[in-house]
Design a protein around this motif. Structure first.
Motif, PDB file in Angstrom:
ATOM      1  N   VAL A 194      51.255  21.426  14.873  1.00 58.17           N
ATOM      2  CA  VAL A 194      51.582  20.461  13.824  1.00 58.17           C
ATOM      3  C   VAL A 194      50.420  20.456  12.837  1.00 58.17           C
ATOM      4  CG1 VAL A 194      52.047  18.037  13.281  1.00 58.17           C
ATOM      5  CG2 VAL A 194      52.956  19.043  15.387  1.00 58.17           C
ATOM      6  N   LEU A 195      50.667  20.984  11.642  1.00 56.54           N
ATOM      7  CA  LEU A 195      49.610  21.136  10.643  1.00 56.54           C
ATOM      8  C   LEU A 195      49.657  20.065   9.568  1.00 56.54           C
ATOM      9  CD1 LEU A 195      49.629  25.021  10.222  1.00 56.54           C
ATOM     10  CD2 LEU A 195      48.100  23.613  11.618  1.00 56.54           C
ATOM     11  N   SER A 196      50.765  19.328   9.514  1.00 54.34           N
ATOM     12  CA  SER A 196      50.880  18.254   8.533  1.00 54.34           C
ATOM     13  C   SER A 196      51.788  17.176   9.104  1.00 54.34           C
ATOM     14  CB  SER A 196      51.459  18.785   7.221  1.00 54.34           C
ATOM     15  OG  SER A 196      51.678  17.727   6.303  1.00 54.34           O
ATOM     16  N   ASN A 197      51.464  15.936   8.779  1.00 57.28           N
ATOM     17  CA  ASN A 197      52.275  14.802   9.220  1.00 57.28           C
ATOM     18  C   ASN A 197      52.389  13.858   8.023  1.00 57.28           C
ATOM     19  OD1 ASN A 197      53.360  12.457  10.250  1.00 57.28           O
ATOM     20  ND2 ASN A 197      51.739  12.093  11.741  1.00 57.28           N
ATOM     21  N   ASP A 198      53.523  13.910   7.370  1.00 57.99           N
ATOM     22  CA  ASP A 198      53.743  13.104   6.179  1.00 57.99           C
ATOM     23  C   ASP A 198      54.732  11.990   6.516  1.00 57.99           C
ATOM     24  OD1 ASP A 198      54.019  12.050   3.661  1.00 57.99           O
ATOM     25  OD2 ASP A 198      54.982  13.808   2.779  1.00 57.99           O
ATOM     26  N   ASN A 199      54.203  10.825   6.878  1.00 63.07           N
ATOM     27  CA  ASN A 199      55.045   9.682   7.238  1.00 63.07           C
ATOM     28  C   ASN A 199      56.041  10.014   8.344  1.00 63.07           C
ATOM     29  OD1 ASN A 199      54.078   7.565   5.540  1.00 63.07           O
ATOM     30  ND2 ASN A 199      55.049   8.567   3.801  1.00 63.07           N
ATOM     31  N   GLY A 200      55.575  10.793   9.321  1.00 61.91           N
ATOM     32  CA  GLY A 200      56.426  11.113  10.451  1.00 61.91           C
ATOM     33  C   GLY A 200      57.285  12.340  10.269  1.00 61.91           C
ATOM     34  N   ILE A 201      57.074  13.080   9.192  1.00 61.55           N
ATOM     35  CA  ILE A 201      57.720  14.375   9.015  1.00 61.55           C
ATOM     36  C   ILE A 201      56.670  15.436   9.327  1.00 61.55           C
ATOM     37  CG2 ILE A 201      58.968  15.916   7.461  1.00 61.55           C
ATOM     38  CD1 ILE A 201      60.382  13.245   8.161  1.00 61.55           C
ATOM     39  N   TYR A 202      56.887  16.161  10.432  1.00 65.78           N
ATOM     40  CA  TYR A 202      55.937  17.184  10.849  1.00 65.78           C
ATOM     41  C   TYR A 202      56.234  18.497  10.130  1.00 65.78           C
ATOM     42  CZ  TYR A 202      55.372  13.984  14.855  1.00 65.78           C
ATOM     43  OH  TYR A 202      55.168  12.887  15.658  1.00 65.78           O
ATOM     44  N   ARG A 203      55.169  19.205   9.766  1.00 61.90           N
ATOM     45  CA  ARG A 203      55.313  20.570   9.282  1.00 61.90           C
ATOM     46  C   ARG A 203      54.553  21.481  10.232  1.00 61.90           C
ATOM     47  NH1 ARG A 203      54.150  18.662   4.029  1.00 61.90           N
ATOM     48  NH2 ARG A 203      52.338  20.018   3.867  1.00 61.90           N
ATOM     49  N   ALA A 204      55.239  22.562  10.644  1.00 68.24           N
ATOM     50  CA  ALA A 204      54.644  23.495  11.592  1.00 68.24           C
ATOM     51  C   ALA A 204      55.214  24.884  11.338  1.00 68.24           C
ATOM     52  CB  ALA A 204      54.945  23.056  13.026  1.00 68.24           C
ATOM     53  N   PRO A 205      54.471  25.943  11.675  1.00 66.10           N
ATOM     54  CA  PRO A 205      54.961  27.306  11.468  1.00 66.10           C
ATOM     55  C   PRO A 205      55.923  27.732  12.566  1.00 66.10           C
ATOM     56  CG  PRO A 205      52.761  27.370  12.368  1.00 66.10           C
ATOM     57  CD  PRO A 205      53.070  25.916  12.128  1.00 66.10           C
ATOM     58  N   ALA A 206      56.956  26.930  12.781  1.00 60.74           N
ATOM     59  CA  ALA A 206      58.004  27.226  13.759  1.00 60.74           C
ATOM     60  C   ALA A 206      59.314  27.292  12.979  1.00 60.74           C
ATOM     61  CB  ALA A 206      58.057  26.142  14.835  1.00 60.74           C
ATOM     62  N   PRO A 207      59.850  28.483  12.719  1.00 64.63           N
ATOM     63  CA  PRO A 207      60.948  28.653  11.764  1.00 64.63           C
ATOM     64  C   PRO A 207      62.250  27.962  12.157  1.00 64.63           C
ATOM     65  CG  PRO A 207      59.849  30.734  12.163  1.00 64.63           C
ATOM     66  CD  PRO A 207      59.325  29.774  13.176  1.00 64.63           C
ATOM     67  N   ASN A 208      63.015  27.598  11.132  1.00 66.94           N
ATOM     68  CA  ASN A 208      64.391  27.152  11.308  1.00 66.94           C
ATOM     69  C   ASN A 208      65.201  27.690  10.134  1.00 66.94           C
ATOM     70  OD1 ASN A 208      64.522  25.012   9.091  1.00 66.94           O
ATOM     71  ND2 ASN A 208      62.838  24.180  10.334  1.00 66.94           N
ATOM     72  N   LYS A 209      66.507  27.573  10.226  1.00 68.74           N
ATOM     73  CA  LYS A 209      67.374  28.041   9.149  1.00 68.74           C
ATOM     74  C   LYS A 209      68.577  27.121   9.044  1.00 68.74           C
ATOM     75  CE  LYS A 209      69.910  31.704   9.881  1.00 68.74           C
ATOM     76  NZ  LYS A 209      70.341  33.095  10.202  1.00 68.74           N
ATOM     77  N   ALA A 210      69.359  27.297   7.996  1.00 65.01           N
ATOM     78  CA  ALA A 210      70.535  26.460   7.777  1.00 65.01           C
ATOM     79  C   ALA A 210      71.431  26.498   9.004  1.00 65.01           C
ATOM     80  CB  ALA A 210      71.304  26.945   6.555  1.00 65.01           C
ATOM     81  N   GLY A 211      71.881  25.325   9.435  1.00 65.01           N
ATOM     82  CA  GLY A 211      72.670  25.195  10.653  1.00 65.01           C
ATOM     83  C   GLY A 211      71.848  24.674  11.819  1.00 65.01           C
ATOM     84  N   ASP A 212      70.525  24.904  11.773  1.00 60.95           N
ATOM     85  CA  ASP A 212      69.633  24.370  12.813  1.00 60.95           C
ATOM     86  C   ASP A 212      69.335  22.893  12.599  1.00 60.95           C
ATOM     87  OD1 ASP A 212      69.454  26.863  14.010  1.00 60.95           O
ATOM     88  OD2 ASP A 212      67.573  27.393  13.017  1.00 60.95           O
ATOM     89  N   SER A 213      69.728  22.347  11.459  1.00 55.32           N
ATOM     90  CA  SER A 213      69.428  20.943  11.155  1.00 55.32           C
ATOM     91  C   SER A 213      69.874  20.030  12.292  1.00 55.32           C
ATOM     92  CB  SER A 213      70.135  20.521   9.867  1.00 55.32           C
ATOM     93  OG  SER A 213      69.586  21.156   8.747  1.00 55.32           O
ATOM     94  N   GLY A 214      68.980  19.125  12.680  1.00 52.25           N
ATOM     95  CA  GLY A 214      69.263  18.211  13.776  1.00 52.25           C
ATOM     96  C   GLY A 214      68.872  18.756  15.127  1.00 52.25           C
ATOM     97  N   GLY A 215      68.490  20.021  15.200  1.00 50.38           N
ATOM     98  CA  GLY A 215      68.209  20.672  16.475  1.00 50.38           C
ATOM     99  C   GLY A 215      66.943  20.180  17.158  1.00 50.38           C
ATOM    100  N   PRO A 216      66.735  20.617  18.412  1.00 52.47           N
ATOM    101  CA  PRO A 216      65.713  20.015  19.266  1.00 52.47           C
ATOM    102  C   PRO A 216      64.281  20.447  18.976  1.00 52.47           C
ATOM    103  CG  PRO A 216      66.797  21.804  20.421  1.00 52.47           C
ATOM    104  CD  PRO A 216      67.524  21.639  19.107  1.00 52.47           C
ATOM    105  N   VAL A 217      63.379  19.494  19.152  1.00 54.73           N
ATOM    106  CA  VAL A 217      61.939  19.714  19.108  1.00 54.73           C
ATOM    107  C   VAL A 217      61.342  19.017  20.323  1.00 54.73           C
ATOM    108  CG1 VAL A 217      59.799  19.343  17.819  1.00 54.73           C
ATOM    109  CG2 VAL A 217      61.944  19.716  16.584  1.00 54.73           C
ATOM    110  N   ILE A 218      60.506  19.720  21.077  1.00 50.15           N
ATOM    111  CA  ILE A 218      59.776  19.088  22.176  1.00 50.15           C
ATOM    112  C   ILE A 218      58.280  19.246  21.938  1.00 50.15           C
ATOM    113  CG2 ILE A 218      61.637  19.430  23.842  1.00 50.15           C
ATOM    114  CD1 ILE A 218      59.966  21.714  25.072  1.00 50.15           C
ATOM    115  N   PRO A 252      56.390  25.636   5.622  1.00 46.05           N
ATOM    116  CA  PRO A 252      57.611  25.167   4.980  1.00 46.05           C
ATOM    117  C   PRO A 252      58.610  24.507   5.912  1.00 46.05           C
ATOM    118  CG  PRO A 252      57.730  27.525   5.338  1.00 46.05           C
ATOM    119  CD  PRO A 252      56.360  27.109   5.775  1.00 46.05           C
ATOM    120  N   PHE A 253      58.388  24.614   7.235  1.00 44.88           N
ATOM    121  CA  PHE A 253      59.388  24.153   8.189  1.00 44.88           C
ATOM    122  C   PHE A 253      59.121  22.699   8.585  1.00 44.88           C
ATOM    123  CE2 PHE A 253      58.672  28.727   8.678  1.00 44.88           C
ATOM    124  CZ  PHE A 253      59.906  29.167   8.215  1.00 44.88           C
ATOM    125  N   ASN A 254      60.091  21.840   8.305  1.00 43.94           N
ATOM    126  CA  ASN A 254      59.944  20.388   8.455  1.00 43.94           C
ATOM    127  C   ASN A 254      60.758  19.863   9.632  1.00 43.94           C
ATOM    128  OD1 ASN A 254      59.138  18.864   5.341  1.00 43.94           O
ATOM    129  ND2 ASN A 254      59.010  21.046   5.765  1.00 43.94           N
TER     130      ASN A 254
END
Length: 288
Positions: A194-218, A252-254
């Motif tokens: 976790v390289l950035s935390n903007d009001n509870g929105i994490y940014r990390a170099p762990a890719p996602n793409k359209a359709g992954d929205s809502g998917g799991p993070v542990i 870029p991944f939020n």
């Protein structure tokens, strides 16, 4: 019924190809089990006729009324007429389907979603959706890659902007630079700091793409194995959030923190005269 459903239309997250991390695998099916299982990482559609437009479940469990609940991203739905957005939806006007098994019928119904409010990446801190699952499905903590063990707690972390005072430990945010998250989606399983935390929105170099929205993070529990070929890219840890979007910032991944979601659910419950908010008091299932 169809006229009411027409007010809800599907929208997708931004797409992109930036970034890289240290682990990747190709998706595979979860272990077979008896009955209809619903689990983190399950792809969902909002109509059996448009399964090419889909989102993903981030966590499944129960609320403080013991209703079976799934969490996904709020921006997966849009309600231009504001008939249903940002309020409880007790009627079954927004069915949710297993994208790969629409013949089963609805696995649940949307009970709440925060409208994107004109943003393609969803509300700034409250980009989530609550789905009440039907009784015919079985909850499972085991997704295709990620097994979730409760909710992440960060007693020393900063407080979610959605939290009441005092905040609960699961309404506090992961600190940057010394915490790793693990995600899974269409391109496999990934992890990153976790390289950035903007009001509870994490940014990390762990890719996602359209359709992954809502998917799991542990959260990667220090000392436990990271996903790799040695463990078939499986990982275990507490639920830490859901996939949100790709933006132009770096990384870029939020990801929306679980703290933001849990805090907002509790705050909304406190304001409700009947204390009957779908999803309030959400706890990840312990079912295997």
């Amino acid at each position: 019924m169809l006229k009411r459903l027409a007010a809800l239309t599907l929208t997708l997250a931004l797409t992109g190809t930036l970034g890289a991390t240290t682990a990747q695998a190709q998706p595979h099916s979860p272990r077979p089990a008896e009955g209809k299982r619903v689990y983190n990482g399950l792809q969902i559609a909002f109509s059996p006729d448009t399964t090419n437009l889909f989102c993903t479940l981030g966590a499944v469990g129960t609320d403080d009324h013991q209703r079976h609940i799934a969490i996904s991203a709020g921006h997966c739905l849009s309600d231009p007429q504001k008939k249903y957005a940002d309020r409880e939806i007790p009627d079954n006007v927004a069915p949710v389907y297993d994208r790969n098994d629409t013949g089963f019928g609805p696995i649940g119904y949307v009970r709440y979603f925060k409208d994107p409010e004109g943003s393609q990446t969803g509300h700034v801190t409250k980009d989530y959706m609550v789905i009440e699952l039907v009784p015919q499905v079985t909850l499972s903590s085991q997704g295709p890659y990620l097994k979730q063990t409760g909710e992440v707690k960060s007693p020393q972390g900063p407080v979610s902007p959605n939290a009441l005072n005092p905040a609960l430990d699961n309404e506090r945010l992961l600190t940057i630079g010394n915490n790793e998250i693990i995600t899974s989606g269409q391109t496999g399983v990934w992890y990153g700091t976790v390289l950035s935390n903007d009001n509870g929105i994490y940014r990390a170099p762990a890719p996602n793409k359209a359709g992954d929205s809502g998917g799991p993070v542990i959260w990667h529990v220090p000392g436990t194995d990271l996903p790799s070929t040695a463990n078939n890219f499986q990982a275990t840890g507490p639920w830490a959030g859901i996939t949100k979007a790709i933006t132009l910032q770096w990384p870029p991944f939020n990801y929306t923190s679980s703290a933001n979601i849990l805090a907002d659910l509790r705050a909304r419950e406190a304001k409700d005269p009947g204390h009957n908010i779908f999803g309030a008091g959400f706890q990840v299932t312990s079912n295997p």
